[in-house]
Design a protein around this motif. Sequence first.
Motif, PDB file in Angstrom:
ATOM      1  N   ALA A  72      79.041  -2.358  85.341  1.00  0.00           N
ATOM      2  CA  ALA A  72      77.703  -2.068  85.880  1.00  0.00           C
ATOM      3  C   ALA A  72      76.758  -1.807  84.721  1.00  0.00           C
ATOM      4  CB  ALA A  72      77.741  -0.859  86.813  1.00  0.00           C
ATOM      5  N   ILE A  73      75.478  -1.920  85.016  1.00  0.00           N
ATOM      6  CA  ILE A  73      74.435  -1.606  84.047  1.00  0.00           C
ATOM      7  C   ILE A  73      73.442  -0.670  84.724  1.00  0.00           C
ATOM      8  CG2 ILE A  73      72.539  -2.517  82.643  1.00  0.00           C
ATOM      9  CD1 ILE A  73      74.134  -5.187  82.605  1.00  0.00           C
ATOM     10  N   ILE A  74      73.103   0.401  84.031  1.00  0.00           N
ATOM     11  CA  ILE A  74      72.082   1.323  84.511  1.00  0.00           C
ATOM     12  C   ILE A  74      70.813   1.007  83.734  1.00  0.00           C
ATOM     13  CG2 ILE A  74      71.371   3.731  84.760  1.00  0.00           C
ATOM     14  CD1 ILE A  74      74.407   4.434  84.744  1.00  0.00           C
ATOM     15  N   THR A 131      69.088   0.970  78.398  1.00  0.00           N
ATOM     16  CA  THR A 131      69.994   0.720  79.508  1.00  0.00           C
ATOM     17  C   THR A 131      71.329   1.321  79.095  1.00  0.00           C
ATOM     18  OG1 THR A 131      70.720  -1.408  78.649  1.00  0.00           O
ATOM     19  CG2 THR A 131      68.884  -1.443  80.208  1.00  0.00           C
ATOM     20  N   LYS A 132      72.119   1.675  80.060  1.00  0.00           N
ATOM     21  CA  LYS A 132      73.451   2.210  79.799  1.00  0.00           C
ATOM     22  C   LYS A 132      74.457   1.267  80.432  1.00  0.00           C
ATOM     23  CE  LYS A 132      71.662   6.047  78.175  1.00  0.00           C
ATOM     24  NZ  LYS A 132      71.762   6.469  76.793  1.00  0.00           N
ATOM     25  N   TRP A 133      75.491   0.941  79.701  1.00  0.00           N
ATOM     26  CA  TRP A 133      76.561   0.127  80.260  1.00  0.00           C
ATOM     27  C   TRP A 133      77.613   1.047  80.846  1.00  0.00           C
ATOM     28  CZ3 TRP A 133      77.741  -4.056  75.989  1.00  0.00           C
ATOM     29  CH2 TRP A 133      76.613  -4.884  75.839  1.00  0.00           C
ATOM     30  N   VAL A 134      78.227   0.612  81.929  1.00  0.00           N
ATOM     31  CA  VAL A 134      79.327   1.348  82.554  1.00  0.00           C
ATOM     32  C   VAL A 134      80.567   0.483  82.368  1.00  0.00           C
ATOM     33  CG1 VAL A 134      80.199   2.391  84.663  1.00  0.00           C
ATOM     34  CG2 VAL A 134      77.721   2.362  84.213  1.00  0.00           C
ATOM     35  N   VAL A 135      81.576   1.058  81.713  1.00  0.00           N
ATOM     36  CA  VAL A 135      82.769   0.310  81.301  1.00  0.00           C
ATOM     37  C   VAL A 135      83.996   0.900  81.982  1.00  0.00           C
ATOM     38  CG1 VAL A 135      84.210  -0.252  79.286  1.00  0.00           C
ATOM     39  CG2 VAL A 135      81.711  -0.265  79.074  1.00  0.00           C
ATOM     40  N   ALA A 136      84.905   0.042  82.412  1.00  0.00           N
ATOM     41  CA  ALA A 136      86.190   0.467  82.977  1.00  0.00           C
ATOM     42  C   ALA A 136      87.304  -0.277  82.245  1.00  0.00           C
ATOM     43  CB  ALA A 136      86.248   0.177  84.474  1.00  0.00           C
ATOM     44  N   PRO A 137      88.457   0.372  82.028  1.00  0.00           N
ATOM     45  CA  PRO A 137      89.545  -0.273  81.292  1.00  0.00           C
ATOM     46  C   PRO A 137      90.006  -1.594  81.911  1.00  0.00           C
ATOM     47  CG  PRO A 137      90.008   2.051  81.584  1.00  0.00           C
ATOM     48  CD  PRO A 137      88.790   1.739  82.401  1.00  0.00           C
ATOM     49  N   LYS A 138      90.003  -1.654  83.226  1.00  0.00           N
ATOM     50  CA  LYS A 138      90.363  -2.888  83.928  1.00  0.00           C
ATOM     51  C   LYS A 138      89.163  -3.310  84.749  1.00  0.00           C
ATOM     52  CE  LYS A 138      95.229  -1.865  84.121  1.00  0.00           C
ATOM     53  NZ  LYS A 138      96.433  -1.765  84.902  1.00  0.00           N
ATOM     54  N   PHE A 139      88.868  -4.613  84.759  1.00  0.00           N
ATOM     55  CA  PHE A 139      87.713  -5.053  85.527  1.00  0.00           C
ATOM     56  C   PHE A 139      87.941  -4.768  86.999  1.00  0.00           C
ATOM     57  CE2 PHE A 139      84.988  -7.757  87.966  1.00  0.00           C
ATOM     58  CZ  PHE A 139      83.774  -7.529  87.353  1.00  0.00           C
ATOM     59  N   ASP A 161      67.601   1.720  88.045  1.00  0.00           N
ATOM     60  CA  ASP A 161      68.213   0.747  88.934  1.00  0.00           C
ATOM     61  C   ASP A 161      69.629   0.518  88.411  1.00  0.00           C
ATOM     62  OD1 ASP A 161      65.871   0.049  90.548  1.00  0.00           O
ATOM     63  OD2 ASP A 161      65.112  -0.874  88.719  1.00  0.00           O
ATOM     64  N   ILE A 162      70.556   0.346  89.328  1.00  0.00           N
ATOM     65  CA  ILE A 162      71.928   0.041  88.924  1.00  0.00           C
ATOM     66  C   ILE A 162      72.219  -1.393  89.285  1.00  0.00           C
ATOM     67  CG2 ILE A 162      74.362   0.579  89.292  1.00  0.00           C
ATOM     68  CD1 ILE A 162      73.509   3.490  89.700  1.00  0.00           C
ATOM     69  N   TRP A 163      72.608  -2.145  88.272  1.00  0.00           N
ATOM     70  CA  TRP A 163      72.916  -3.565  88.466  1.00  0.00           C
ATOM     71  C   TRP A 163      74.417  -3.739  88.521  1.00  0.00           C
ATOM     72  CZ3 TRP A 163      69.323  -5.190  83.869  1.00  0.00           C
ATOM     73  CH2 TRP A 163      67.993  -4.974  84.233  1.00  0.00           C
ATOM     74  N   LEU A 164      74.867  -4.421  89.574  1.00  0.00           N
ATOM     75  CA  LEU A 164      76.287  -4.668  89.804  1.00  0.00           C
ATOM     76  C   LEU A 164      76.540  -6.157  89.917  1.00  0.00           C
ATOM     77  CD1 LEU A 164      76.662  -2.082  92.694  1.00  0.00           C
ATOM     78  CD2 LEU A 164      77.231  -1.682  90.294  1.00  0.00           C
ATOM     79  N   LEU A 165      77.801  -6.549  89.827  1.00  0.00           N
ATOM     80  CA  LEU A 165      78.156  -7.944  90.010  1.00  0.00           C
ATOM     81  C   LEU A 165      78.080  -8.299  91.485  1.00  0.00           C
ATOM     82  CD1 LEU A 165      79.134 -10.492  88.554  1.00  0.00           C
ATOM     83  CD2 LEU A 165      81.458  -9.751  89.046  1.00  0.00           C
ATOM     84  N   MET A 171      75.701 -13.214  80.378  1.00  0.00           N
ATOM     85  CA  MET A 171      76.090 -12.276  81.429  1.00  0.00           C
ATOM     86  C   MET A 171      76.798 -11.089  80.795  1.00  0.00           C
ATOM     87  SD  MET A 171      76.138 -11.765  84.627  1.00  0.00           S
ATOM     88  CE  MET A 171      76.947 -11.604  86.152  1.00  0.00           C
ATOM     89  N   ILE A 172      76.238  -9.915  80.971  1.00  0.00           N
ATOM     90  CA  ILE A 172      76.829  -8.720  80.369  1.00  0.00           C
ATOM     91  C   ILE A 172      77.944  -8.164  81.247  1.00  0.00           C
ATOM     92  CG2 ILE A 172      76.350  -6.354  79.647  1.00  0.00           C
ATOM     93  CD1 ILE A 172      73.507  -7.373  78.919  1.00  0.00           C
ATOM     94  N   ILE A 173      77.738  -8.154  82.562  1.00  0.00           N
ATOM     95  CA  ILE A 173      78.787  -7.642  83.445  1.00  0.00           C
ATOM     96  C   ILE A 173      79.988  -8.570  83.337  1.00  0.00           C
ATOM     97  CG2 ILE A 173      79.427  -7.171  85.846  1.00  0.00           C
ATOM     98  CD1 ILE A 173      76.582  -6.188  86.290  1.00  0.00           C
ATOM     99  N   GLY A 174      81.139  -7.966  83.110  1.00  0.00           N
ATOM    100  CA  GLY A 174      82.370  -8.721  82.893  1.00  0.00           C
ATOM    101  C   GLY A 174      82.736  -8.858  81.431  1.00  0.00           C
ATOM    102  N   LEU A 175      81.807  -8.550  80.537  1.00  0.00           N
ATOM    103  CA  LEU A 175      82.045  -8.637  79.104  1.00  0.00           C
ATOM    104  C   LEU A 175      83.109  -7.622  78.692  1.00  0.00           C
ATOM    105  CD1 LEU A 175      80.850 -10.061  76.541  1.00  0.00           C
ATOM    106  CD2 LEU A 175      79.368  -8.056  76.317  1.00  0.00           C
TER     107      LEU A 175
END
Length: 109
Positions: A65-67, A75-83, A105-109, A1-5
């Motif tokens: 998120a993943i684009i 694909t592009k990863w979208v990163v935030a300092p805090k989940f 497509d944008i993939w979200l949790l 699972m990439i989201i949350g990594l």
Amino acid sequence: MIIGLHVQVTVNRPLGSTHPEHHTIQYPLNYGYVAGVIGGDGEPQDAYVLDVATPVRQQTGYVVAIIHRRDDNETKWVVAPKFRFVTEAEVRKATNFQEKYFQDDIWLL
């Protein structure tokens, strides 16, 4: 699972900079790559950084998120300092300056 990594982004296009090949594209957020992870183009995985209002050289954070570009090999990863949970609309608004040129497509949790 990439989201949350939890990842570290090396920022090579800081907020306010321009694209090295397309000088009309200016970055309204920090953008870079995750070293050690290879993307679809054979280069380090690209990542947008949300929620950081100043230019930085590195930023740790969580993939929120993943684009997935349907018309490109990346694909592009979208990163935030805090989940946190993000919306598709929020990701589109933040990345539209560059992603408007692709079908995705944008993939979200």
